[in-house]
Every structure is written in C-alpha cells, then in structure tokens.
Write an enzyme that holds these catalytic residues in place. Structure first.
Site, PDB file in Angstrom:
ATOM      1  N   GLU A  52       8.739 -30.948  73.750  1.00  0.00           N
ATOM      2  CA  GLU A  52       8.030 -31.913  72.890  1.00  0.00           C
ATOM      3  C   GLU A  52       6.574 -32.083  73.314  1.00  0.00           C
ATOM      4  O   GLU A  52       5.830 -32.859  72.727  1.00  0.00           O
ATOM      5  CB  GLU A  52       8.729 -33.285  72.942  1.00  0.00           C
ATOM      6  N   PRO A  84      -1.454 -28.892  69.444  1.00  0.00           N
ATOM      7  CA  PRO A  84      -1.801 -29.086  68.030  1.00  0.00           C
ATOM      8  C   PRO A  84      -2.700 -30.302  67.842  1.00  0.00           C
ATOM      9  O   PRO A  84      -3.286 -30.485  66.780  1.00  0.00           O
ATOM     10  CB  PRO A  84      -0.441 -29.273  67.349  1.00  0.00           C
ATOM     11  N   ARG A 115     -12.718  -9.768  72.978  1.00  0.00           N
ATOM     12  CA  ARG A 115     -13.609  -9.001  72.094  1.00  0.00           C
ATOM     13  C   ARG A 115     -15.080  -9.261  72.391  1.00  0.00           C
ATOM     14  O   ARG A 115     -15.943  -8.490  72.019  1.00  0.00           O
ATOM     15  CB  ARG A 115     -13.308  -9.346  70.625  1.00  0.00           C
ATOM     16  N   ASP A 128     -18.134  -8.676  62.897  1.00  0.00           N
ATOM     17  CA  ASP A 128     -16.930  -9.337  62.387  1.00  0.00           C
ATOM     18  C   ASP A 128     -17.255 -10.640  61.661  1.00  0.00           C
ATOM     19  O   ASP A 128     -18.336 -11.201  61.830  1.00  0.00           O
ATOM     20  CB  ASP A 128     -15.990  -9.684  63.549  1.00  0.00           C
TER      21      ASP A 128
HETATM   22  N1  SAM Z   1       5.289 -32.765  69.966  1.00  0.00           N
HETATM   23  C1  SAM Z   1       4.056 -32.057  69.938  1.00  0.00           C
HETATM   24  C2  SAM Z   1       3.163 -32.606  68.823  1.00  0.00           C
HETATM   25  O1  SAM Z   1       3.711 -32.884  67.758  1.00  0.00           O
HETATM   26  O2  SAM Z   1       1.941 -32.701  69.004  1.00  0.00           O
HETATM   27  C3  SAM Z   1       4.275 -30.567  69.705  1.00  0.00           C
HETATM   28  C4  SAM Z   1       4.871 -29.844  70.853  1.00  0.00           C
HETATM   29  S1  SAM Z   1       5.026 -28.111  70.570  1.00  0.00           S
HETATM   30  C5  SAM Z   1       6.656 -27.944  69.985  1.00  0.00           C
HETATM   31  C6  SAM Z   1       5.095 -27.420  72.187  1.00  0.00           C
HETATM   32  C7  SAM Z   1       3.788 -26.813  72.679  1.00  0.00           C
HETATM   33  O3  SAM Z   1       3.375 -25.762  71.820  1.00  0.00           O
HETATM   34  C8  SAM Z   1       2.593 -27.732  72.756  1.00  0.00           C
HETATM   35  O4  SAM Z   1       2.611 -28.507  73.927  1.00  0.00           O
HETATM   36  C9  SAM Z   1       1.445 -26.751  72.740  1.00  0.00           C
HETATM   37  O5  SAM Z   1       1.169 -26.206  74.018  1.00  0.00           O
HETATM   38  C10 SAM Z   1       1.963 -25.635  71.841  1.00  0.00           C
HETATM   39  N2  SAM Z   1       1.455 -25.746  70.460  1.00  0.00           N
HETATM   40  C11 SAM Z   1       2.162 -26.065  69.368  1.00  0.00           C
HETATM   41  N3  SAM Z   1       1.400 -26.033  68.267  1.00  0.00           N
HETATM   42  C12 SAM Z   1       0.167 -25.683  68.660  1.00  0.00           C
HETATM   43  C13 SAM Z   1      -1.065 -25.497  67.986  1.00  0.00           C
HETATM   44  N4  SAM Z   1      -1.200 -25.675  66.678  1.00  0.00           N
HETATM   45  N5  SAM Z   1      -2.144 -25.121  68.722  1.00  0.00           N
HETATM   46  C14 SAM Z   1      -2.040 -24.941  70.048  1.00  0.00           C
HETATM   47  N6  SAM Z   1      -0.888 -25.110  70.742  1.00  0.00           N
HETATM   48  C15 SAM Z   1       0.201 -25.483  70.064  1.00  0.00           C
END
Ligand code: SAM
Length: 247
Positions: free
Chosen positions: A122, A94, A160, A175
């Site tokens: 996490e 994220p 795609r 698209d």
């Molecule tokens: N503690 C982290 C933070 O707040 O940045 C979030 C960890 S999340 C619960 C676990 C995993 O989900 C991340 O390491 C990532 O690979 C994936 N993930 C969660 N949200 C994402 C997003 N918006 N885009 C891409 N991957 C995501």
C-alpha cells in the site's frame, strides 16, 4: 552515472540491465546500478519489511527502518566511489511530481548520485518519506503495483542523455520534448508502401529542405496533439518556428 536502487525485487531490473540501450550503457560502465534490498536490513528472521497499517484497512505498509538502513548503505557505497558528489533520494510514488524530459535532464546535469526507492504494497511509512526522501516522482495519474517499473522507466529515459550512450549523439536531441516539441513523423523503406509514398521532400536529397520540412512537421504535429507544449515555448522561439514553416 552511478545510481543506487532500493528494492525488494532487484531481479526485475534484468529487463533493463540485459537489453538494448540501457544494457549497453551498463556494459560500457556509463551507467552503474547498485542494488540494496531492504530485506537485508530487516530486524527479524523472516526478513519481513512490511506490516499492517495503523488504523486498519487492507494490505500492508513498508516499514521505515529497513528502508532507512538500505538508503544509508546505498549512500555510503555511492559516496565511497564518488566522494565529491552529493546523493539525492528519490522515491517513486503516484503522489509525487510527474516526471518529464526536463526533470530527467536536470537530474543528469545536476551531477548528483540518485538513490531511487521502490515502494510496494500500500506504500511506504510516511515517517520514512518525511525523514529520508528528498523528492517523490510519479509516472502519471495511475497506480502500478510497485516502484521497480517506474524506476526502470526513469533510468531508461535518463540513460539516453548520458554522453556516449546512444549510437548517434543527435538522437536524444531529436526526440520528442527535447526542444519542447513532439518529434516529426518518421519513414523508412520502401519508398511506397501499400500505395502510400513517403513525403517527396525526404527523397529529394535537399538537406536544407528536409530540415525545414521536419521542423514544420514537428510544429504542426505539436499544435495538433499537444497545444499545451506550444504555449510553453517562449514567444521568440514561437516566432522563429512559425516563420520557418514551409507549407
Ligand atoms: N497506496 C498508494 C497510493 O494510492 O498512493 C499506492 C501504492 S502502489 C500499489 C505501490 C508502489 O508502487 C508505490 O509505493 C510506488 O513506489 C509505486 N507506484 C505506483 N504507482 C506509481 C506511479 N504512478 N508512479 C510512480 N510509482 C508508482
């Protein structure tokens, strides 16, 4: 296109490999996925890949070493079948750059072998990200439980654009976002539904008028819903679009 996937839940990818456009792309070997499970590279008998965070706090953190070993195995497998290409390690996070159509198309055109890393818990030990990861990609400003779904979204968007994957070669080009605008509204049979007819131009058989109507509808819809996209178009393209409007 051959991609490596680093995930402790490779079974989740059945949703991608067994259905629809992506399933067909894999069957036809236009898209090839190779999975590497960090648990297979764990140094302990319980195959753990996570540990408590330094400094305390809730949850667990993915350890650097099993992830690094999994990426090294992926690099060696991918380069073995495609020795002239380069790999690119992309971790889903994220905190990464938000993906868009251009990012996905660039990856297809870059002719690289992507290795996608799915985080869990996490997140991932920062030292692995600093030492091994080339780019971090995000789906958007929200948090999901793991990177697998995020990788599947990217792979679907990417498939795609691989030549021959879509039934009709023009589909991806038509698209939303492909030419910087949203797609036009779509209609199908019946010609009148619930008292509402489809726009008459679409049943006129006049292909030039239909093309013009669609372009105009794209522009109107984009102006209404995503004016930021219009601003991104260069001035020349903007003028062509505005001159072609048929109101
Ligand atoms: N503690 C982290 C933070 O707040 O940045 C979030 C960890 S999340 C619960 C676990 C995993 O989900 C991340 O390491 C990532 O690979 C994936 N993930 C969660 N949200 C994402 C997003 N918006 N885009 C891409 N991957 C995501």
């Amino acid at each position: 296109m051959h991609c490596g996937i680093i995930s402790i839940f490779p079974e989740m990818f059945g949703a991608l490999t067994d259905f629809g456009v992506t399933g067909r792309a894999i069957q036809q070997e236009k898209l090839r996925l190779s999975f590497f499970n960090p648990r297979d590279f764990s140094e302990n008998t319980h195959r753990t890949v996570d540990d408590r965070p330094y400094g305390g706090g809730p949850g667990m953190v993915m350890m650097a070493e099993p992830l690094k070993q999994a990426v090294m195995a992926a690099k060696s497998a991918l380069l073995n079948t495609n020795p002239r290409q380069k790999t690119r390690v992309i971790a889903m996070s994220p905190q990464g750059r938000q993906i868009d159509q251009a990012k996905v198309c660039n990856l297809v055109n870059a002719n690289v072998l992507p290795i996608f890393v799915a985080g869990r818990y996490e997140g991932i030990d920062q030292r692995f990200i600093d030492a091994v990861v080339d780019e971090e990609w995000s789906l958007g400003d929200y948090v999901i439980s793991g990177g697998e779904l995020a990788i599947m979204v990217v792979l679907d968007a990417l498939a795609r654009w691989i030549p021959g994957v879509l039934g009709h070669p023009g589909s991806a080009v038509a698209d939303s976002f492909a030419d910087g605008l949203l797609d036009c509204p779509q209609y199908t049979r019946p010609a009148v539904w619930s008292g509402t007819p489809v726009p008459s131009v679409l049943t006129s058989g006049d292909h030039k008028a239909i093309t013009l109507w669609r372009r105009s509808a794209q522009l109107a819809r984009t102006k209404d819903r995503r004016p930021d996209l219009i601003e991104k178009l260069d001035q020349k393209e903007n003028e062509v679009l505005i001159n072609n409007q048929c109101n």
